[in-house]
Enzyme design. Structure first.
Site, PDB file in Angstrom:
ATOM      1  N   GLY A  19       0.812  -1.214   0.000  1.00 60.05           N
ATOM      2  CA  GLY A  19       0.000   0.000   0.000  1.00 60.05           C
ATOM      3  C   GLY A  19       0.844   1.261   0.000  1.00 60.05           C
ATOM      4  N   GLU A  38      11.405   3.146   5.029  1.00 57.30           N
ATOM      5  CA  GLU A  38      11.267   1.689   5.154  1.00 57.30           C
ATOM      6  C   GLU A  38      12.426   1.190   6.009  1.00 57.30           C
ATOM      7  OE1 GLU A  38       9.043  -0.853   4.378  1.00 57.30           O
ATOM      8  OE2 GLU A  38      10.565  -1.983   5.481  1.00 57.30           O
ATOM      9  N   CYS A  46       4.339  -8.738   1.293  1.00 63.17           N
ATOM     10  CA  CYS A  46       3.966  -9.527   0.117  1.00 63.17           C
ATOM     11  C   CYS A  46       5.197  -9.988  -0.654  1.00 63.17           C
ATOM     12  CB  CYS A  46       3.055  -8.678  -0.777  1.00 63.17           C
ATOM     13  SG  CYS A  46       2.528  -9.510  -2.250  1.00 63.17           S
ATOM     14  N   CYS A  51       3.082 -13.225  -0.148  1.00 65.82           N
ATOM     15  CA  CYS A  51       2.561 -13.776  -1.403  1.00 65.82           C
ATOM     16  C   CYS A  51       3.636 -14.345  -2.321  1.00 65.82           C
ATOM     17  CB  CYS A  51       1.821 -12.706  -2.206  1.00 65.82           C
ATOM     18  SG  CYS A  51       1.191 -11.309  -1.280  1.00 65.82           S
ATOM     19  N   LYS A  54       5.819 -17.322  -0.928  1.00 60.10           N
ATOM     20  CA  LYS A  54       4.840 -18.401  -0.679  1.00 60.10           C
ATOM     21  C   LYS A  54       4.437 -19.069  -1.986  1.00 60.10           C
ATOM     22  CE  LYS A  54       0.765 -17.653  -0.955  1.00 60.10           C
ATOM     23  NZ  LYS A  54      -0.311 -17.049  -0.207  1.00 60.10           N
ATOM     24  N   TYR A 103      11.435  -2.294  -6.954  1.00 57.81           N
ATOM     25  CA  TYR A 103      10.694  -1.340  -6.108  1.00 57.81           C
ATOM     26  C   TYR A 103      11.513  -0.060  -5.901  1.00 57.81           C
ATOM     27  CZ  TYR A 103       6.552  -3.993  -5.058  1.00 57.81           C
ATOM     28  OH  TYR A 103       5.344  -4.621  -5.182  1.00 57.81           O
ATOM     29  N   ALA A 119      10.628   4.751  11.260  1.00 58.09           N
ATOM     30  CA  ALA A 119       9.971   6.032  11.481  1.00 58.09           C
ATOM     31  C   ALA A 119       9.025   5.959  12.672  1.00 58.09           C
ATOM     32  CB  ALA A 119       9.178   6.416  10.238  1.00 58.09           C
ATOM     33  N   TYR A 185      -5.659 -19.285   6.346  1.00 60.98           N
ATOM     34  CA  TYR A 185      -5.155 -19.674   5.027  1.00 60.98           C
ATOM     35  C   TYR A 185      -3.641 -19.855   5.014  1.00 60.98           C
ATOM     36  CZ  TYR A 185      -3.447 -14.997   3.581  1.00 60.98           C
ATOM     37  OH  TYR A 185      -2.741 -13.830   3.460  1.00 60.98           O
ATOM     38  N   GLU A 189      -1.844 -23.256   3.716  1.00 62.83           N
ATOM     39  CA  GLU A 189      -0.904 -23.182   2.593  1.00 62.83           C
ATOM     40  C   GLU A 189       0.450 -23.794   2.957  1.00 62.83           C
ATOM     41  OE1 GLU A 189      -2.557 -19.274   0.196  1.00 62.83           O
ATOM     42  OE2 GLU A 189      -1.031 -18.944   1.704  1.00 62.83           O
ATOM     43  N   ALA A 349      -7.798 -16.445  -3.334  1.00 62.83           N
ATOM     44  CA  ALA A 349      -7.338 -17.822  -3.542  1.00 62.83           C
ATOM     45  C   ALA A 349      -6.606 -18.273  -2.300  1.00 62.83           C
ATOM     46  CB  ALA A 349      -6.401 -17.882  -4.741  1.00 62.83           C
ATOM     47  N   HIS A 443     -13.515 -25.992 -24.415  1.00 62.68           N
ATOM     48  CA  HIS A 443     -13.407 -27.441 -24.259  1.00 62.68           C
ATOM     49  C   HIS A 443     -12.080 -27.943 -24.816  1.00 62.68           C
ATOM     50  CE1 HIS A 443     -14.981 -31.448 -23.694  1.00 62.68           C
ATOM     51  NE2 HIS A 443     -14.560 -31.759 -24.906  1.00 62.68           N
ATOM     52  N   GLU A 448     -14.743 -25.049 -17.855  1.00 68.56           N
ATOM     53  CA  GLU A 448     -16.013 -25.016 -18.602  1.00 68.56           C
ATOM     54  C   GLU A 448     -17.193 -25.494 -17.752  1.00 68.56           C
ATOM     55  OE1 GLU A 448     -16.470 -27.766 -21.987  1.00 68.56           O
ATOM     56  OE2 GLU A 448     -14.850 -28.961 -21.158  1.00 68.56           O
TER      57      GLU A 448
HETATM   58  C1  LIG Z   1       2.708 -15.688   4.587  1.00 69.48           C
HETATM   59  C2  LIG Z   1       1.820 -14.676   3.931  1.00 69.48           C
HETATM   60  C3  LIG Z   1       1.263 -14.956   2.707  1.00 69.48           C
HETATM   61  C4  LIG Z   1       0.445 -14.027   2.077  1.00 69.48           C
HETATM   62  N1  LIG Z   1      -0.095 -14.353   0.867  1.00 69.48           N
HETATM   63  C5  LIG Z   1      -0.900 -13.474   0.237  1.00 69.48           C
HETATM   64  C6  LIG Z   1      -1.450 -13.790  -1.029  1.00 69.48           C
HETATM   65  O1  LIG Z   1      -1.223 -14.869  -1.571  1.00 69.48           O
HETATM   66  N2  LIG Z   1      -2.229 -12.870  -1.631  1.00 69.48           N
HETATM   67  C7  LIG Z   1      -2.496 -11.652  -1.055  1.00 69.48           C
HETATM   68  O2  LIG Z   1      -3.196 -10.836  -1.656  1.00 69.48           O
HETATM   69  N3  LIG Z   1      -1.983 -11.325   0.163  1.00 69.48           N
HETATM   70  C8  LIG Z   1      -1.196 -12.214   0.808  1.00 69.48           C
HETATM   71  N4  LIG Z   1      -0.653 -11.877   2.027  1.00 69.48           N
HETATM   72  C9  LIG Z   1      -1.047 -10.600   2.661  1.00 69.48           C
HETATM   73  C10 LIG Z   1      -0.251  -9.412   2.095  1.00 69.48           C
HETATM   74  O3  LIG Z   1       1.114  -9.676   2.170  1.00 69.48           O
HETATM   75  C11 LIG Z   1      -0.622  -8.159   2.860  1.00 69.48           C
HETATM   76  O4  LIG Z   1      -2.036  -7.996   2.846  1.00 69.48           O
HETATM   77  C12 LIG Z   1       0.014  -6.912   2.283  1.00 69.48           C
HETATM   78  O5  LIG Z   1       1.407  -7.028   2.240  1.00 69.48           O
HETATM   79  C13 LIG Z   1      -0.389  -5.690   3.118  1.00 69.48           C
HETATM   80  O6  LIG Z   1       0.220  -4.543   2.613  1.00 69.48           O
HETATM   81  P1  LIG Z   1       0.485  -3.285   3.539  1.00 69.48           P
HETATM   82  O7  LIG Z   1       0.912  -2.201   2.611  1.00 69.48           O
HETATM   83  O8  LIG Z   1      -0.652  -3.057   4.441  1.00 69.48           O
HETATM   84  O9  LIG Z   1       1.714  -3.709   4.487  1.00 69.48           O
HETATM   85  P2  LIG Z   1       3.081  -4.466   4.235  1.00 69.48           P
HETATM   86  O10 LIG Z   1       3.188  -4.997   2.862  1.00 69.48           O
HETATM   87  O11 LIG Z   1       3.210  -5.427   5.362  1.00 69.48           O
HETATM   88  O12 LIG Z   1       4.179  -3.329   4.361  1.00 69.48           O
HETATM   89  C14 LIG Z   1       4.481  -2.697   5.563  1.00 69.48           C
HETATM   90  C15 LIG Z   1       5.916  -2.196   5.495  1.00 69.48           C
HETATM   91  O13 LIG Z   1       6.127  -1.269   6.552  1.00 69.48           O
HETATM   92  C16 LIG Z   1       7.432  -1.441   7.054  1.00 69.48           C
HETATM   93  N5  LIG Z   1       7.464  -0.841   8.395  1.00 69.48           N
HETATM   94  C17 LIG Z   1       6.794  -1.260   9.497  1.00 69.48           C
HETATM   95  N6  LIG Z   1       7.008  -0.419  10.524  1.00 69.48           N
HETATM   96  C18 LIG Z   1       7.829   0.573  10.057  1.00 69.48           C
HETATM   97  C19 LIG Z   1       8.406   1.736  10.652  1.00 69.48           C
HETATM   98  N7  LIG Z   1       8.131   2.085  11.898  1.00 69.48           N
HETATM   99  N8  LIG Z   1       9.218   2.502   9.882  1.00 69.48           N
HETATM  100  C20 LIG Z   1       9.483   2.181   8.588  1.00 69.48           C
HETATM  101  N9  LIG Z   1       8.954   1.084   7.989  1.00 69.48           N
HETATM  102  C21 LIG Z   1       8.140   0.298   8.711  1.00 69.48           C
HETATM  103  C22 LIG Z   1       7.611  -2.944   7.039  1.00 69.48           C
HETATM  104  O14 LIG Z   1       8.983  -3.305   7.100  1.00 69.48           O
HETATM  105  C23 LIG Z   1       6.954  -3.289   5.700  1.00 69.48           C
HETATM  106  O15 LIG Z   1       7.880  -3.264   4.639  1.00 69.48           O
HETATM  107  C24 LIG Z   1       0.178 -12.780   2.689  1.00 69.48           C
HETATM  108  C25 LIG Z   1       0.753 -12.485   3.935  1.00 69.48           C
HETATM  109  C26 LIG Z   1       1.557 -13.416   4.554  1.00 69.48           C
HETATM  110  C27 LIG Z   1       2.163 -13.081   5.886  1.00 69.48           C
END
Ligand SMILES: Cc1cc2nc3c(=O)[nH]c(=O)nc-3n(C[C@H](O)[C@H](O)[C@H](O)COP(=O)(O)OP(=O)(O)OC[C@H]3O[C@@H](n4cnc5c(N)ncnc54)[C@H](O)[C@@H]3O)c2cc1C
Length: 459
Positions: A19, A38, A46, A51, A54, A103, A119, A185, A189, A349, A443, A448
């Site tokens: 996000g 970060e 993810c 994701c 995994k 990224y 932060a 899930y 998995e 999924a 088919h 299908e």
């Molecule tokens: C094992 C596993 C499998 C998953 N599989 C799937 C899937 O198949 N499909 C799917 O859609 N979703 C999946 N997810 C869920 C998905 O990863 C999350 O929903 C998604 O990453 C959420 O995004 P976000 O932006 O909220 O946070 P995140 O992606 O978690 O990002 C948060 C970031 O903030 C950073 N951070 C935290 N605190 C601080 C701070 N104080 N200062 C600076 N940086 C900081 C962290 O290091 C991290 O990089 C899975 C999750 C897990 C754990």
């Protein structure tokens, strides 16, 4: 004083995960001056511990079945297939490094300033960054907290020997005997992954049946298929204690059973990752679900501090965090009013083996709303006529009896996630069973079946 004089940034994002990165890039594309901090890994959960790794491990695990299936199609392997954990782990790490680089370049080319720092928020417009170089204060007109979730392990005797989903990808040695605690899930998995990779796998869940919230028939069908593939399922029990023993672990269950395993994964939930963020001092507190309350503009109790993704209510999925980021930028930087996200038709999924794909209402949820028709089939896929595998596929449609609208579609079987993405468009669009029936099938495919289900299985 103008905003430009008062603030270093129009938007400062904490957390470069799904996000945070999307919000930072799209806000910058709208002309905003954006910074992002970060402290761990670019791309967030993810990309690094969710994701992506995994799914790569799930692919690896599927080869087990593929090698078995190949013989019926005339393929002979020179000997028994062997699996090397270190190769998978290192190749996965290489791929994640590549993605981390992508990224970084995406942020740079969008003009976003990246800080490798932890932060915290000190007031409505001030963030403090901490890293080895020291501390730095940043003033921003808006602060976006996008720090995601963190795995949570309950406290029980020996719980310190359990690993979480962040660590499981990088185990030093491959666990010949693997135990997963949990019924969500992620638990299901990883049980399928390690079973497929060759571990003797146990899944322990305190409830009646895993995957609460999914369609009941899907849950039962998945249970039977996973058991057929060799996962040892233990329901209505829990871990009482874990004791180390000669490099392995003795796990005692609350029903008295003991199991000796090489690794214990606790996939027991995640909580908001807000430790040390300082939100408390601003009066931003978690609700009873453990989420940060926000309004429809993603504003917290302090309107200049925004939050999205796993931190706020809603499904914890990457596409949700991405969609919320786009909405947030529409609202705050494009000054438009986007249509609200339709949380009712979010497809998802589960990459257990076989996969689950689902969208819309479960049979149980639909029944609570009114009269329904259920169309379902289960069958052995064509591929398995020659492979000899006994794996079965389930497909079902839940239809509103009065309007004929398809309220839910569910599948357990090969590539269920891939298939469900297309079906989700139809369900999201509110198409009827008649529309499905009028669609010509492809088919021969398993998919299908979704357009050839003619007889009502139950009402
Ligand atoms: C094992 C596993 C499998 C998953 N599989 C799937 C899937 O198949 N499909 C799917 O859609 N979703 C999946 N997810 C869920 C998905 O990863 C999350 O929903 C998604 O990453 C959420 O995004 P976000 O932006 O909220 O946070 P995140 O992606 O978690 O990002 C948060 C970031 O903030 C950073 N951070 C935290 N605190 C601080 C701070 N104080 N200062 C600076 N940086 C900081 C962290 O290091 C991290 O990089 C899975 C999750 C897990 C754990």
């Amino acid at each position: 004083m103008t905003d430009a004089e008062r603030y270093d940034y129009d938007l400062f994002v904490i957390g470069a995960g799904s996000g945070g990165v999307r919000a930072a890039r799209t806000a910058a594309a709208e002309g905003a001056k954006v910074g992002i901090a970060e402290d761990r890994y670019l791309g967030g959960t993810c990309v690094n511990v969710g994701c992506v790794p995994k799914k790569l491990y799930s692919y690896a695990a599927h080869f087990h079945d593929s090698f078995d299936d190949a013989a019926g199609f005339g393929w002979q392997l020179p000997g028994p297939a062997t699996f090397d954990w270190a190769t998978l782990r290192e190749n996965k790490t290489g791929e994640i490094k590549r993605l981390n680089g992508i990224y970084q370049r995406l942020l740079e080319s969008a003009g976003v300033t990246l800080y490798n720092a932890r932060a915290s928020v000190v007031d409505a417009h001030t963030v403090v960054l901490h890293n080895d170089a020291g501390e730095q204060q940043i003033h921003a007109k808006k602060i976006l907290v996008a720090t995601g979730g963190w795995p949570w392990i309950p406290d029980f005797p020996g719980s310190e020997y359990a690993i979480d989903s962040n660590r499981v990808f990088d185990l030093e040695t491959f666990p010949e005997r693997f135990l997963v605690l949990g019924g969500g899930y992620i638990a299901v998995e990883f049980a399928s992954i390690f079973n497929g990779l060759g571990s003797e796998t146990e899944l322990i869940y305190r409830g009646e049946l895993f995957l609460r919230g999914f369609d009941q028939e899907v849950r039962e069908f998945t249970r039977d298929e996973m058991a057929r593939k060799g996962v040892n399922l233990h329901f209505n029990t829990n871990i009482a204690q874990i004791e180390p023993s000669n490099g392995a672990y003795w796990v005692t269950l609350t029903d008295g059973k003991t199991l000796e395993v090489d690794a214990v994964l606790a996939a027991t939930g995640r909580h908001a990752n807000i430790e040390g963020l300082g939100l408390d001092t601003l009066g931003i507190r978690l609700d009873e679900q453990g989420k940060i309350p926000v309004n429809e503009r993603f504003e917290t109790a302090v309107p200049s501090v925004l939050a999205l993704g796993d931190l706020i209510a809603g499904p914890e999925l990457t596409p949700i965090a991405l969609a919320e980021a786009m909405q947030l930028v529409d609202i705050h930087f494009k000054h438009t009013t986007p249509a609200p996200l339709d949380y009712a038709t979010i497809p998802t999924a589960v990459f257990c083996h076989p996969n689950i794909g689902t969208v819309g209402l479960s049979e149980e949820q639909a029944r609570e709303r009114g009269d329904i028709r259920v169309y379902r089939t289960d069958f052995r896929a064509m591929k398995h006529t020659l492979s000899g595998s006994q794996e079965r596929t389930l497909m079902k449609l839940v239809v509103d009896d009065a309007t004929d609208v398809v309220l839910g579609a569910h599948m357990v079987g090969d590539e269920a996630g891939e298939i469900m993405q297309g079906i989700a468009i139809a369900v999201r669009a509110g198409l009827t069973k008649t529309d499905f029936d009028r669609t010509v099938g492809i088919h021969p495919t398993g998919a299908e079946e979704f357009v050839t289900l003619r007889s009502v299985s139950r009402r």
